[in-house]
Write an enzyme that holds these catalytic residues in place. Sequence first.
Site, mmCIF file in Angstrom:
data_model
loop_
_atom_site.group_PDB
_atom_site.id
_atom_site.type_symbol
_atom_site.label_atom_id
_atom_site.label_comp_id
_atom_site.label_asym_id
_atom_site.label_seq_id
_atom_site.Cartn_x
_atom_site.Cartn_y
_atom_site.Cartn_z
ATOM 1 N N LYS A 196 10.585 0.111 -5.282
ATOM 2 C CA LYS A 196 10.549 1.188 -4.292
ATOM 3 C C LYS A 196 9.115 1.303 -3.787
ATOM 4 O O LYS A 196 8.240 1.849 -4.456
ATOM 5 C CB LYS A 196 10.995 2.501 -4.926
ATOM 6 C CG LYS A 196 11.143 3.632 -3.931
ATOM 7 C CD LYS A 196 11.864 4.804 -4.565
ATOM 8 C CE LYS A 196 12.185 5.900 -3.566
ATOM 9 N NZ LYS A 196 11.020 6.590 -3.021
ATOM 10 N N CYS B 98 -35.607 -2.837 -5.643
ATOM 11 C CA CYS B 98 -34.967 -1.905 -6.583
ATOM 12 C C CYS B 98 -34.126 -2.677 -7.605
ATOM 13 O O CYS B 98 -33.245 -3.450 -7.228
ATOM 14 C CB CYS B 98 -34.091 -0.931 -5.803
ATOM 15 S SG CYS B 98 -33.042 0.085 -6.854
ATOM 16 N N LYS C 231 12.282 6.495 -11.123
ATOM 17 C CA LYS C 231 10.872 6.711 -10.779
ATOM 18 C C LYS C 231 9.931 6.278 -11.901
ATOM 19 O O LYS C 231 10.213 6.458 -13.075
ATOM 20 C CB LYS C 231 10.641 8.206 -10.478
ATOM 21 C CG LYS C 231 11.476 8.752 -9.348
ATOM 22 C CD LYS C 231 11.090 8.158 -8.016
ATOM 23 C CE LYS C 231 9.831 8.753 -7.465
ATOM 24 N NZ LYS C 231 10.006 9.840 -6.526
ATOM 25 N N LEU D 254 17.011 8.819 -1.197
ATOM 26 C CA LEU D 254 17.530 8.407 -2.503
ATOM 27 C C LEU D 254 17.444 9.545 -3.503
ATOM 28 O O LEU D 254 16.473 10.304 -3.502
ATOM 29 C CB LEU D 254 16.700 7.237 -3.036
ATOM 30 C CG LEU D 254 16.839 5.903 -2.318
ATOM 31 C CD1 LEU D 254 15.696 4.981 -2.696
ATOM 32 C CD2 LEU D 254 18.182 5.270 -2.652
ATOM 33 N N CYS E 270 -35.121 3.097 -9.278
ATOM 34 C CA CYS E 270 -36.515 2.710 -9.047
ATOM 35 C C CYS E 270 -37.419 3.896 -8.735
ATOM 36 O O CYS E 270 -38.637 3.745 -8.660
ATOM 37 C CB CYS E 270 -36.597 1.676 -7.925
ATOM 38 S SG CYS E 270 -36.130 2.324 -6.313
ATOM 39 N N ASP F 100 -8.449 -19.532 9.362
ATOM 40 C CA ASP F 100 -8.488 -18.404 10.293
ATOM 41 C C ASP F 100 -9.153 -18.822 11.601
ATOM 42 O O ASP F 100 -8.770 -18.395 12.680
ATOM 43 C CB ASP F 100 -9.296 -17.246 9.694
ATOM 44 C CG ASP F 100 -8.585 -16.635 8.501
ATOM 45 O OD1 ASP F 100 -7.468 -17.097 8.187
ATOM 46 O OD2 ASP F 100 -9.153 -15.718 7.889
ATOM 47 N N ALA F 101 -10.166 -19.677 11.469
ATOM 48 C CA ALA F 101 -10.906 -20.083 12.662
ATOM 49 C C ALA F 101 -10.018 -20.888 13.601
ATOM 50 O O ALA F 101 -10.071 -20.728 14.821
ATOM 51 C CB ALA F 101 -12.129 -20.901 12.254
ATOM 52 N N TYR G 119 -6.797 -20.637 13.797
ATOM 53 C CA TYR G 119 -5.853 -19.682 14.387
ATOM 54 C C TYR G 119 -6.524 -18.953 15.552
ATOM 55 O O TYR G 119 -5.965 -18.830 16.633
ATOM 56 C CB TYR G 119 -5.401 -18.685 13.314
ATOM 57 C CG TYR G 119 -4.363 -17.716 13.816
ATOM 58 C CD1 TYR G 119 -3.004 -17.994 13.728
ATOM 59 C CD2 TYR G 119 -4.746 -16.506 14.404
ATOM 60 C CE1 TYR G 119 -2.056 -17.118 14.208
ATOM 61 C CE2 TYR G 119 -3.804 -15.619 14.894
ATOM 62 C CZ TYR G 119 -2.459 -15.928 14.787
ATOM 63 O OH TYR G 119 -1.535 -15.061 15.278
HETATM 64 S S1 IVH Z 1 17.110 2.441 0.390
HETATM 65 C C1 IVH Z 1 20.150 4.148 0.750
HETATM 66 N N1 IVH Z 1 15.392 0.851 -0.760
HETATM 67 O O1 IVH Z 1 12.531 5.510 -0.243
HETATM 68 C C2 IVH Z 1 18.980 4.960 0.896
HETATM 69 N N2 IVH Z 1 14.582 2.876 0.150
HETATM 70 O O2 IVH Z 1 13.900 8.118 -0.915
HETATM 71 C C3 IVH Z 1 18.070 4.406 1.894
HETATM 72 N N3 IVH Z 1 12.165 3.182 -0.060
HETATM 73 O O3 IVH Z 1 13.361 6.645 2.947
HETATM 74 C C4 IVH Z 1 16.818 3.863 1.374
HETATM 75 N N4 IVH Z 1 11.758 1.268 -1.055
HETATM 76 O O4 IVH Z 1 11.372 5.129 2.678
HETATM 77 C C5 IVH Z 1 15.564 2.011 -0.133
HETATM 78 N N5 IVH Z 1 13.977 -0.688 -1.765
HETATM 79 C C6 IVH Z 1 14.159 0.474 -1.138
HETATM 80 C C7 IVH Z 1 13.094 1.338 -0.851
HETATM 81 C C8 IVH Z 1 13.350 2.553 -0.218
HETATM 82 C C9 IVH Z 1 11.229 2.376 -0.579
HETATM 83 C C10 IVH Z 1 11.922 4.521 0.520
HETATM 84 C C11 IVH Z 1 12.446 4.692 1.915
HETATM 85 C C12 IVH Z 1 13.432 5.808 1.850
HETATM 86 C C13 IVH Z 1 13.022 6.510 0.607
HETATM 87 C C14 IVH Z 1 14.240 7.175 0.024
#
Ligand code: IVH
Length: 679
Positions: free
Chosen positions: A120, A438, A321, A85, A418, A35-36, A38
Amino acid sequence: MPAPDEIREEARSLREFLNYHAYRYYVLDQPEISDAEYDRALRRLEEIEAEYPELVTPDSPTQRVGGKPLPQFETVNHELPMLSLDDAFDVRQVREWFGRVRRLLGLGPEGQVELVVEPKVDGLAISLLYEDGVLTRGATRGDGFTGEDVTANVRTIRSIPLRIPPGDGPEPPPLLEVRGEVYLSLEAFERLNERRAQRGEPVFANPRNAAAGSVRQLDPQITARRPLAFLAYGVGRVEGVTLRSQWEALRLVEKMGLPVSGDARLFATIEAALEYCTNWMSRREELPFEADGMVLKVNDFELQDRLGVVGRAPRWAIALKFPPREEVTRLIDIGVNVGRTGVVTPYAVLEPVNIGGVVVKQATLHNEDYVRSRDIRIGDFVTVARAGDVIPQVIGPIISRRTGEEKPFVMPSRCPSCGEPLTRLPDEAATYCTNSACPAQLARLLEHFASRGAMDIEGLGEKVAQQLVRAGLVQDVGDLYSLTEEKLLRLEGFAEKRARGLLAAIESSKQRPFWRVLTALGIRRVGTVVAQALAEHFGSIDRLARASEGEIEAVHGMGPHTAAAVRGWFSQESNRRVVEKLRLAGVRLSQAGQAPREGPLAGLSFVLTGRLPDLSRAEASRLIAEAGGKVTESVSSHTDYLVVGEDPGSKLDRARELGVSIIDQAGLRRLLRVEGDSG
Ligand code: IVH
C-alpha cells in the site's frame, strides 16, 4: 513551409526512441543509454519542433515540461467511484475479515479464494484515462465520486506513458482507466526537502504530503520539477477487453507500459497471503517508497461483485497497516553540524525513542528558520517522524505539554569546529562556515569523497575521516594518496593489517571513472547526474577547468547556479592544488581509457533509420544493447553501422557521406548471431 518527409520521419523516430528509453529508465529502472545521450536526442527533437510546430504531437516527450498555469481545477466525475480501504491493524483482524468473506460467499470454514497482495503505497490516488491508447485525462480521487482534473500535472510524470507504446503485446483497448498512486520515492523526498530547507522554503512532513502538494499545483511547471512517480494498482472503466480478475488487470496494465509493483503476488490461500504480509512487515525498510501497509484483495472479479461495497469501502479488500513511524519524545538539546560545503545545520538531541523498530536519538531540524517558525524549544516534547532510511525529522512541539522551562534555540555565532564567525547570506536560509580550512568541513568532505557513489574507498568512514584530519595527516582530499603505512599506524585502532587494507582501497580508487572523481570533489550542486553530463561533455578535468560559465551552462541540464558553482570551485587556488595532487597520484581525470561495455557488440555504435521488416525500433535497440552495443540517434564519424529499413531518412545520406557501414535487418541479425549467441 511544411516539414520535409525526412524531418517528419526523424521526429517520429526521435519520439519513439525517447519514449522507449524513458520507459526503460522510469518504469523498468533498466536504462540502456546515458542521460547525456537521452538529452541530446531530446534537444534535437526540440529543435525540430521549434522549426516545425505542426510536428508536435501530444505524446511527444517534449510535452512533459508542463503547460500554462490554471486558474483552478475543473471537477471530474468518476463513473465508477474510487473506493477506499478498510484497515486492519493486526493479523487477527485480517482473519476476521476473511471469515466474513467466506460467510458471504457461502464457503465453509476451510474454504479458500485466491487473493492478490500488494504494497500500500502512501501517496495520492489518481485515475488515468486512456482512449485508444492515448492519455486523455488524469484526475484525483477527491471524495471518490468527484475529483479534480489534473491532466496537465499528470503529464509531467515520466513513468506515466502519454501514449501506450506500440509493442509486441496486445493492442491497447479503446477505453482503459488505470488507477494507482502518485508518490515520491524516499530518496526523492529527502532530496526535495533538503533543497527546500537550503532555499528557506517550508519542508514537507512526509512523502505523501509532498506528492499530494505537487500534484495539486495549479502551475504544471512546478509539478514537472518534482520527481514524482506512479504505481498502478488496478483498473476502473474498461471497454473492449474482458478482465476476469485483479491479477489479469495488473498484467494488462503492465503490458500497456505502466509501472506495476513487482511485489504484488497471487495466493491460493489466506495463510500463504498472510505469511507474505507478515514477512513484509519486517522488511518494510527495503521498499524504496513509504508504504503504510499491505493490501489484500479477492482476486476474482465475479466474487468481488458478489461481496459488494459497504459505504465507501469494498468488502473484497482490506489493508493490513504497518505500525506508524511517528512518535513523541523529549527534545533534550539542539546541536549544530558542519557539512562538507560549510553549511551549518541544527539537529535535535532526543531522548531515545523506538520508531517503527529503530531507536532514534537524533533528528534533523533543517535550518534556523525551521526551528523558529515551528517554535521548537529545548526541553519540548516533540513529534518525530521517520520514513525508511530518510533522516528522522522533528515535526513540531506538543504545546500542551510545556512547563514553561523550555528554552528557545539560538544559532551560534561561531563555528563549533574551527571557531571562525558564521555567516548567513541575506536571501538564503542556510548559515555557513566560510573557513575553507575548517576541520569539520574537511572531515565531511573526506567522508563524501570516499563514499560509495563517489570514490568508494572501503574503510574510510566518518570516524577515520575525523581521525585523519585531527592527526593532521591530510589537509585536503589529494593528501589521501600520499598516506603511508607508517603514517596510518599513528592512528588509534590501526594495526598493520587495517592500514594496508585502507591503502589498498585508496589505491584501487584510482581506477574509478572520471565522472565519479568529479562527484567526489564535493563541488556544490554537482551530484552524479551533473557530474556525468559534465564528464561526457568536456571529456577531461582540464577542459572543464578552462570552461567559462557560459560554456558550462550550455551543457543540457545545467542551470546558472550550477555553472557558477563549478566555475567558483575551479577558480580557487587550493582546489587547483587538489587537482594536481590527484593527477600526480594517477587518478583518472579524463574520459579516456574507460572499460568497454561487455557483450559481443561491445564498443560498436549503431544508428537505426526507417521501418525494419519485423523488428520494432525498441526491439532492435534492445537486442543491440543486450549484446553490448550502443544505439545513438544521429550518424557521426563514431558510428560503426547504420541499420536501414523501409523509407530511410536523411541518415542514410549522411552515413554514405561518412563511409559508415550500412546494413539491413538481416545484416543486423547476422551480426547478432555471428558475434552473439550460437543460435
Ligand atoms: S485499492 C478497492 N490498492 O489507499 C479500494 N489502494 O485507502 C481501492 N492505495 O485511495 C483502492 N496502494 O490511494 C488500493 N495497492 C493498493 C493501494 C491503494 C495505495 C491507496 C489509494 C486508496 C487508498 C485506500
